[in-house]
Scaffold this active site. Structure first.
Site, PDB file in Angstrom:
ATOM      1  N   SER A  83     -15.129  49.127  12.826  1.00  0.00           N
ATOM      2  CA  SER A  83     -14.617  50.296  13.548  1.00  0.00           C
ATOM      3  C   SER A  83     -13.449  50.977  12.865  1.00  0.00           C
ATOM      4  O   SER A  83     -13.127  52.121  13.195  1.00  0.00           O
ATOM      5  CB  SER A  83     -14.211  49.890  14.971  1.00  0.00           C
ATOM      6  OG  SER A  83     -13.242  48.856  14.945  1.00  0.00           O
TER       7      SER A  83
ATOM      8  N   ASP B  64      -5.633  53.296  20.547  1.00  0.00           N
ATOM      9  CA  ASP B  64      -6.319  52.837  21.755  1.00  0.00           C
ATOM     10  C   ASP B  64      -6.113  51.355  22.056  1.00  0.00           C
ATOM     11  O   ASP B  64      -6.804  50.786  22.895  1.00  0.00           O
ATOM     12  CB  ASP B  64      -7.819  53.125  21.648  1.00  0.00           C
ATOM     13  CG  ASP B  64      -8.445  52.445  20.426  1.00  0.00           C
ATOM     14  OD1 ASP B  64      -7.728  51.733  19.699  1.00  0.00           O
ATOM     15  OD2 ASP B  64      -9.659  52.638  20.193  1.00  0.00           O
TER      16      ASP B  64
ATOM     17  N   HIS C 169      -7.233  50.296  17.395  1.00  0.00           N
ATOM     18  CA  HIS C 169      -7.253  51.098  16.176  1.00  0.00           C
ATOM     19  C   HIS C 169      -5.983  51.920  16.036  1.00  0.00           C
ATOM     20  O   HIS C 169      -5.206  52.037  16.982  1.00  0.00           O
ATOM     21  CB  HIS C 169      -8.486  52.005  16.191  1.00  0.00           C
ATOM     22  CG  HIS C 169      -9.739  51.265  16.526  1.00  0.00           C
ATOM     23  ND1 HIS C 169     -10.248  51.223  17.813  1.00  0.00           N
ATOM     24  CD2 HIS C 169     -10.552  50.506  15.753  1.00  0.00           C
ATOM     25  CE1 HIS C 169     -11.345  50.475  17.819  1.00  0.00           C
ATOM     26  NE2 HIS C 169     -11.548  50.024  16.590  1.00  0.00           N
TER      27      HIS C 169
END
Length: 364
Positions: A37, A332, A335
């Protein structure tokens, strides 16, 4: 009167990046990125939208786990290239590279987790071995023969990772201790370096391999593994020491493996990209980088001591986005923000966050 240095620093970075892009725009013909991610630019959304129709569509650029660009995006811009298309996109225009990264991807195949009774695993099979299979399938769109592929990849930049963070976090969520997870590190690093060697044998001559972030500074980890013992926290950063020790161990083993790979293949250059160092610096002196809201407080979240709440995480009902994302390090709870990624990308290009910096490698 308090004067913010952030606009001046940002302006300086922009000028340096522009100059850099103009100077080296013809050096690489393509970039190929593998990861999770921290570098996914759309594969997860493409693959999971039919199954999870309510998956959050992150702010532009599309489908990134941030408020904007990731390190891989800045890298592409530095080299005068368009942002890398996700490998699962329909267009199949990969003449300047592709991004195989997927949210939740692991270095180890899913069979490893099943065999070891680790049941906290990603929803789709997108591990590093799978991404390498996608890469092999994609060759038909960029070259027509083995030699043509080798010539093409010789002028391409490959980025592998970061990998390992998900392997360890899934395992810990399944009840394993830090010491047990540390026992996985050599296996994870071997998987990463096997991928590096495969790409070198395919023709790659420049491979960037990022290490792990300090997981003890990530708000979701600080929330899940919070402790009532103050000694468990680093007083300089507020991060969990035992989780950071896991990241440090992974990075140390990885750097040793990179040194061995460089000796084995002197015609290639494998470069270590440091995520750990800059994030620790953010945590120690956030104001030095313009992060006036600190390194541990989440921008887009739903409450709690770090503004991270699993039941109201970013993109879900109950989560609220802050008004100045780039004054935060954490977007968040997992990240980073675009501003945090920007500093790291610049450090990989020119130092001090890559060993050696990419600029110096291009001069070899």
């Amino acid at each position: 009167m308090k004067v913010s240095i952030r606009p001046l620093v940002f302006f300086s970075l922009c000028l340096s990046c522009l100059t850099l892009s103009l100077a080296i725009s013809d050096y690489y013909n393509a970039i190929f990125s593998f990861g999770d991610s921290f570098s996914d630019t759309g594969n997860f959304v493409i693959m999971e939208s039919p199954v999870l129709p309510n998956i959050p569509k992150f702010p532009p650029p599309y489908a990134r786990c941030s408020n904007g660009r990731l390190v891989i995006d800045f890298m592409a811009e530095y080299f005068g290239m368009p942002l890398l298309p996700p490998s699962q996109s329909i267009s199949k225009n990969f003449t300047q590279g592709a991004n195989f990264a997927v949210i939740g991807a692991t270095a180890l195949p899913l069979e490893y987790f099943h065999k070891n009774q680790i049941y906290e695993i990603p929803p789709i099979n997108s591990s590093l071995p799978v991404q390498l299979e996608w890469f092999d399938d994609l060759k038909q769109y960029v070259c027509n023969s083995t030699q043509e592929c080798r010539d093409f990849f010789r002028r391409s930049l490959f980025i592998i990772g970061e990998f390992g963070g998900n392997d360890y976090s899934f395992t810990m969520k399944s009840g394993r201790t830090i010491d047990q997870v540390k026992g996985m590190v050599p296996t994870v690093v071997d998987a990463i370096m096997s991928a590096v060697e495969k790409l070198i044998n395919d023709g790659a001559r420049r491979v960037l391999v990022p290490g792990n972030l300090p997981s003890g500074c990530i708000p979701i980890m600080l929330t899940i593994y919070q402790s009532s013992n103050k000694d468990d926290y680093d007083p300089r950063t507020g991060c969990l020491k035992n989780l950071n020790s896991l990241s440090l161990y992974h990075n140390a083993v990885l750097r040793i493996a990179i040194e061995k790979m460089n000796k084995k293949y002197p015609e290639a250059r494998v470069i270590y990209g440091d995520y750990y160092g800059p994030v620790i610096q953010y945590a120690r002196t956030p104001e030095l980088f313009g992060f006036t809201n600190g390194a541990l407080m989440v921008c887009c979240g739903g409450g709690g001591p770090y503004n991270y709440n699993a039941s109201a995480s970013c993109g879900l009902p109950g989560a609220i986005q802050c008004t100045e994302p780039n004054s935060h390090v954490s977007w968040d709870g997992i990240h980073l923000t675009e501003a945090a990624y920007h500093y790291i990308a610049n450090g990989w290009m020119k130092g001090p966050y890559a060993f050696p910096p990419l600029i110096s490698v291009m001069e070899e």
